[in-house]
Design a protein around this motif. Structure first.
Motif, PDB file in Angstrom:
ATOM      1  N   PHE A   1     -23.828 -52.481  13.398  1.00  0.00           N
ATOM      2  CA  PHE A   1     -22.914 -51.348  13.410  1.00  0.00           C
ATOM      3  C   PHE A   1     -21.480 -51.799  13.664  1.00  0.00           C
ATOM      4  O   PHE A   1     -20.544 -51.255  13.084  1.00  0.00           O
ATOM      5  N   GLU A   2     -21.308 -52.803  14.504  1.00  0.00           N
ATOM      6  CA  GLU A   2     -19.951 -53.312  14.738  1.00  0.00           C
ATOM      7  C   GLU A   2     -19.338 -53.813  13.430  1.00  0.00           C
ATOM      8  O   GLU A   2     -18.166 -53.571  13.155  1.00  0.00           O
ATOM      9  N   GLN A   3     -20.136 -54.488  12.620  1.00  0.00           N
ATOM     10  CA  GLN A   3     -19.643 -54.955  11.321  1.00  0.00           C
ATOM     11  C   GLN A   3     -19.332 -53.766  10.401  1.00  0.00           C
ATOM     12  O   GLN A   3     -18.331 -53.766   9.689  1.00  0.00           O
TER      13      GLN A   3
ATOM     14  N   PHE B   1     -15.441 -49.660   8.002  1.00  0.00           N
ATOM     15  CA  PHE B   1     -14.858 -48.310   8.024  1.00  0.00           C
ATOM     16  C   PHE B   1     -13.357 -48.398   8.288  1.00  0.00           C
ATOM     17  O   PHE B   1     -12.555 -47.761   7.609  1.00  0.00           O
ATOM     18  N   GLU B   2     -12.980 -49.176   9.305  1.00  0.00           N
ATOM     19  CA  GLU B   2     -11.573 -49.282   9.696  1.00  0.00           C
ATOM     20  C   GLU B   2     -10.718 -49.909   8.602  1.00  0.00           C
ATOM     21  O   GLU B   2      -9.571 -49.514   8.399  1.00  0.00           O
ATOM     22  N   ASP B   3     -11.288 -50.887   7.883  1.00  0.00           N
ATOM     23  CA  ASP B   3     -10.557 -51.539   6.788  1.00  0.00           C
ATOM     24  C   ASP B   3     -10.647 -50.749   5.484  1.00  0.00           C
ATOM     25  O   ASP B   3     -10.126 -51.190   4.455  1.00  0.00           O
ATOM     26  N   GLU B   4     -11.344 -49.611   5.536  1.00  0.00           N
ATOM     27  CA  GLU B   4     -11.534 -48.731   4.382  1.00  0.00           C
ATOM     28  C   GLU B   4     -12.222 -49.424   3.206  1.00  0.00           C
ATOM     29  O   GLU B   4     -11.980 -49.110   2.049  1.00  0.00           O
TER      30      GLU B   4
ATOM     31  N   LEU C   1     -27.105 -46.939  13.848  1.00  0.00           N
ATOM     32  CA  LEU C   1     -27.951 -48.102  14.127  1.00  0.00           C
ATOM     33  C   LEU C   1     -29.018 -48.219  13.048  1.00  0.00           C
ATOM     34  O   LEU C   1     -29.869 -47.334  12.903  1.00  0.00           O
ATOM     35  N   PRO C   2     -28.991 -49.299  12.267  1.00  0.00           N
ATOM     36  CA  PRO C   2     -29.989 -49.452  11.206  1.00  0.00           C
ATOM     37  C   PRO C   2     -31.392 -49.656  11.775  1.00  0.00           C
ATOM     38  O   PRO C   2     -31.579 -50.385  12.736  1.00  0.00           O
ATOM     39  N   TRP C   3     -32.364 -48.997  11.156  1.00  0.00           N
ATOM     40  CA  TRP C   3     -33.770 -49.152  11.549  1.00  0.00           C
ATOM     41  C   TRP C   3     -34.657 -49.509  10.364  1.00  0.00           C
ATOM     42  O   TRP C   3     -35.813 -49.883  10.537  1.00  0.00           O
ATOM     43  N   ALA C   4     -34.093 -49.462   9.158  1.00  0.00           N
ATOM     44  CA  ALA C   4     -34.849 -49.854   7.961  1.00  0.00           C
ATOM     45  C   ALA C   4     -33.862 -50.098   6.826  1.00  0.00           C
ATOM     46  O   ALA C   4     -32.729 -49.617   6.853  1.00  0.00           O
ATOM     47  N   SER C   5     -34.332 -50.851   5.828  1.00  0.00           N
ATOM     48  CA  SER C   5     -33.516 -51.101   4.644  1.00  0.00           C
ATOM     49  C   SER C   5     -34.439 -51.347   3.457  1.00  0.00           C
ATOM     50  O   SER C   5     -35.646 -51.480   3.615  1.00  0.00           O
TER      51      SER C   5
END
Length: 184
Positions: free
Chosen positions: A77-79, A84-87, A102-106
């Protein structure tokens, strides 16, 4: 046990993991509670590939599986926040300040499933967000985690991003240990 977790377990008949997960440690690293239904599914052996395309994140998944490490979800999420901030990608339009995804699956197609964790809210259930690879499309589901997964299994979830045609109906569930052995 929640009904949807029990139905997934009864249908897939997963083998329990060798040892119990340390959910306290996982939640400490995530900075958020893990939904009870998801813990029940993983404790029963539900960590693996569902329908041939939904990879569930698990605590301490082992060598070669860092891409599905639930405990690294906070770092992911930090990444995402940096993007998001860099658009580079856009957040969901209605994501409240202070909320985390928070990712829980992909999937193997770049689709990621997230819990939307907002300050002061309970984990039962978190809203679920699904995003495409580019963050151009966001879907929201107000369902418990295992209800969404069971809906995918039954073909009842309608989604632009989770296309039922991708599913391998011959392989309802493949534990990560079996998936690694098949890849060798």
């Amino acid at each position: 046990m929640t009904a949807s977790a029990q139905q997934l377990i009864d249908t897939a008949r997963p083998a329990p993991p060798a040892g119990p997960f340390d959910w306290g440690q996982v939640e400490y690293r995530l900075g958020a509670p893990v939904p009870q239904d998801y813990r029940e599914l993983l404790d029963a052996g539900g960590g693996g590939l569902w329908l041939g395309f939904v990879r569930l994140y698990v605590p301490a998944p082992g060598p070669g599986l860092q891409h599905v490490d639930l405990e690294r979800s906070g770092l992911e999420f930090e990444q995402l926040q940096d993007l998001f901030e860099d658009e580079v990608v856009g957040p969901p339009d209605d994501l409240h300040p202070g909320s985390r995804l928070l990712p829980w699956a992909s999937t193997g197609t770049g689709v990621t499933l997230y819990w939307q964790v907002s300050p002061g809210t309970a984990a039962e259930p978190y809203p679920i967000r699904v995003s495409d690879r580019n963050g151009d499309v966001w879907e929201r589901y107000d369902l418990p985690t295992t209800d969404l997964l069971l809906g995918l299994v039954r073909g009842e979830v309608r989604s632009e991003l989770l296309d039922g045609s991708w599913t391998d109906c011959d392989a309802l569930f493949t534990p990560y240990a079996e998936e690694e052995a098949q890849g060798e």
